[in-house]
Design an enzyme around this catalytic site. Structure first.
Site, PDB file in Angstrom:
ATOM      1  N   CYS A  92       0.923  -1.305   0.266  1.00  0.00           N
ATOM      2  CA  CYS A  92       0.296  -0.178   0.555  1.00  0.00           C
ATOM      3  C   CYS A  92       1.019   1.336   0.029  1.00  0.00           C
ATOM      4  O   CYS A  92       1.756   1.571   0.994  1.00  0.00           O
ATOM      5  CB  CYS A  92      -0.830   0.021   1.244  1.00  0.00           C
ATOM      6  N   CYS A 187      -6.611   0.630   0.003  1.00  0.00           N
ATOM      7  CA  CYS A 187      -6.375   0.037   1.318  1.00  0.00           C
ATOM      8  C   CYS A 187      -6.765  -1.646   0.932  1.00  0.00           C
ATOM      9  O   CYS A 187      -7.392  -1.237   0.044  1.00  0.00           O
ATOM     10  CB  CYS A 187      -7.678   0.361   1.927  1.00  0.00           C
ATOM     11  N   TYR A 369     -19.762 -13.679  29.305  1.00  0.00           N
ATOM     12  CA  TYR A 369     -19.311 -13.088  28.249  1.00  0.00           C
ATOM     13  C   TYR A 369     -19.312 -13.332  26.443  1.00  0.00           C
ATOM     14  O   TYR A 369     -18.320 -12.908  26.503  1.00  0.00           O
ATOM     15  CB  TYR A 369     -17.679 -12.795  28.725  1.00  0.00           C
ATOM     16  N   CYS A 467      -7.900 -12.273  22.598  1.00  0.00           N
ATOM     17  CA  CYS A 467      -7.007 -11.202  21.837  1.00  0.00           C
ATOM     18  C   CYS A 467      -5.600 -10.873  22.086  1.00  0.00           C
ATOM     19  O   CYS A 467      -5.588 -10.074  21.760  1.00  0.00           O
ATOM     20  CB  CYS A 467      -8.241 -10.616  21.395  1.00  0.00           C
TER      21      CYS A 467
END
Length: 513
Positions: A92, A187, A369, A467
């Site tokens: 990019c 992008c 959760y 994560c």
């Protein structure tokens, strides 16, 4: 030569230049260089660390100091003296150092690092976090990469604003900036369509004479533009987000906000008549002392975007996604992640699509959760019953709707604080004896109270989806000290070209003597 201490008249200061060798990476994707120094007339031995924007392991670079936090300095590269052998030409045009006009996009971190080396370095960072928390790094399995690491995102949110030269812009923020927007001309994260269509939206806004919202004086009208894509269905949803003001400045006159929304719809339908299945205009209501609200106006097409997920055993689940609903940003790699969850649970041994084994029993699962319930819904076809708990009522409503849409009736969702729900009679009756608990917490990991709740449940098996390698390592160490064995940690690269990574960890309870 690298081990020879550097003699300095004083500690590094803002604006000073240093020639350094990048040794590794931080968890947020910056290069790391360690420097041994002898400071001042007394030649005091001090060790410093430099965190270097866009630095890669093996780079020999000249850097300029920006800020200091104790003995850690943030710096940017002014010159590549000898590039790393891992370094490649980024795809990019906007990737690069933010000091260069048109570069520094915050959407990607590692485009200049070959994909093979991206996976290697992410795996190395995960293992280092395990070592730091006294968890065996040998439990970390090889990273699962993405077959095609381009055009993978199913949602991108772009900001209206101005460039450093105060020109109208639609794009992403440069890394570390809040008040400048980089005008995107391409992008490679969501799709070629989005990459080509975004400049058309910017041109339309400029022709209309609309102004981007400015937080400082709260002027302007345009806030954000979001595009969602169903990677499995081909559907697209576009959402224009503005302020909540009833009128906006268009050139030299004021125009009703509803009229601007209708012009936006007309423009989309004229430029891409068959490309968007859903068009929204959303007003963000922000007033001091009041809770931020989003007022959605469905302008055209379907009120939801339909996406599908393909799972083991030829299972295909459908999800209706509203503008505010969370859905994993990488559909195809989420399928890989959830397949790993299923593999870790052992559900596939006697689940749907697999050959039934004599005496095999399906499991009762607690999904803590659970958010919009995606993981629970993926496990339900293979389980006896799944119970999900989530604090946000809107997420629970979305989960229930998707369960109904997929004809899944062996899953129950509860809205509320986990500790309170666990004591409810309705939960106790629905959950029964729990065989397995799945947790997928935010980046902050499990709070101490949540870890204590998990220990109190004391399930035979825990699946931890994370994560954040740092908080995962912390929580695994705590659970390991409380009667659980860590069997394996499987990293999955959900976000190529960024420093983000997901992990699926399996823990089993020690057998009582």
């Amino acid at each position: 030569m690298e081990n020879t201490p550097l003699e300095l008249p004083h500690s590094p200061r803002h604006g000073e230049l240093f020639d350094l060798l990048v040794e590794g990476l931080t968890l947020d994707g910056m290069g790391v260089a360690s420097v041994s120094t002898l400071v001042g007339p007394q030649k005091q031995p001090l060790n410093y660390k430099f965190h270097i924007r866009k630095g890669l392991p093996g780079d020999r670079v000249r850097v300029q100091v920006e800020t200091r936090n104790k003995r850690v300095f943030l710096a940017h590269i002014t010159e590549y003296l000898e590039p790393s052998k891992m370094r490649i030409e980024p795809r990019c045009r906007h990737f690069g150092r933010r000091e260069i006009e048109g570069q520094g996009c915050g959407g990607c971190t590692f485009q200049s690092l070959s994909y093979r080396h991206q996976l290697m370095n992410k795996e190395r960072l995960i293992k280092q976090q395990m070592i730091d928390h006294k968890v065996d790094p040998g439990l970390v399995y090889p990273m699962i990469g993405q077959e095609d690491p381009w055009y993978y995102r199913n949602k991108m949110e772009f900001s209206f604003g101005t460039t450093g030269e105060r020109e109208f812009a639609l794009g992403l923020y440069p890394k570390g900036y809040r008040y400048q927007v980089l005008n995107l001309k391409e992008c490679f994260l969501e799709s070629e369509f989005t990459s080509n269509f975004l400049p058309k939206i910017k041109d339309w806004a400029m022709e209309m004479g609309l102004k981007p919202y400015r937080e400082g004086d709260q002027s302007g009208f345009l806030r954000n533009l979001s595009i969602r894509e169903g990677k499995r269905t081909g559907e697209r949803m576009i959402e224009l987000m503005t302020t909540h003001r009833p009128q906006a400045e268009c050139g030299d006159k004021m125009v009703d906000a509803t009229e601007i929304a209708q012009r936006f719809k007309a423009f989309i339908l004229s430029e891409a008549p068959d490309d968007f299945t859903s068009i929204y205009w959303t007003q963000q209501y922000v007033e001091r002392g009041e809770r931020t609200r989003f007022i959605e106006h469905h302008l055209h097409g379907s009120p939801v975007l339909l996406e599908k997920m393909h799972l083991p055993g030829d299972q295909i689940l459908s999800f209706e996604i509203h503008p505010r609903a969370f859905f994993q940003p990488n559909t195809r790699q989420a399928e890989v992640l959830y397949a790993e969850v299923l593999k870790h649970t052992g559900l596939l041994e006697g689940g749907a699509g697999a050959e039934e084994e004599e005496g095999a029993e399906k499991k009762r699962i607690l999904d803590l959760y659970c958010g919009t319930g995606t993981i629970g819904l993926c496990m339900a076809p293979f389980a006896e019953h799944v119970v999900g708990i989530e604090l946000q009522p809107n997420a629970v409503d979305n989960a229930r709707q998707n369960a109904h849409k997929n004809g899944i009736d062996n899953i129950t969702f509860f809205a509320g604080d986990v500790g309170a729900v666990l004591k409810e009679d309705a939960f106790i009756e629905a959950a029964g004896d729990i065989d397995l608990v799945v947790v997928d917490p935010p980046r902050s990991g499990l709070l101490k109270e949540a870890r204590e709740q998990l220990k109190a449940i004391n399930p035979p098996r825990i699946i931890y989806v994370s994560c954040n390698p740092k908080t995962l390592a912390r929580d695994l160490a705590d659970l390991s000290a409380s009667g659980y064995t860590i069997d394996r940690i499987q990293p999955v690269d959900m976000f190529p070209h960024t420093y983000h990574v997901e992990n699926v960890a399996l823990l089993t309870r020690h057998e009582q003597a």
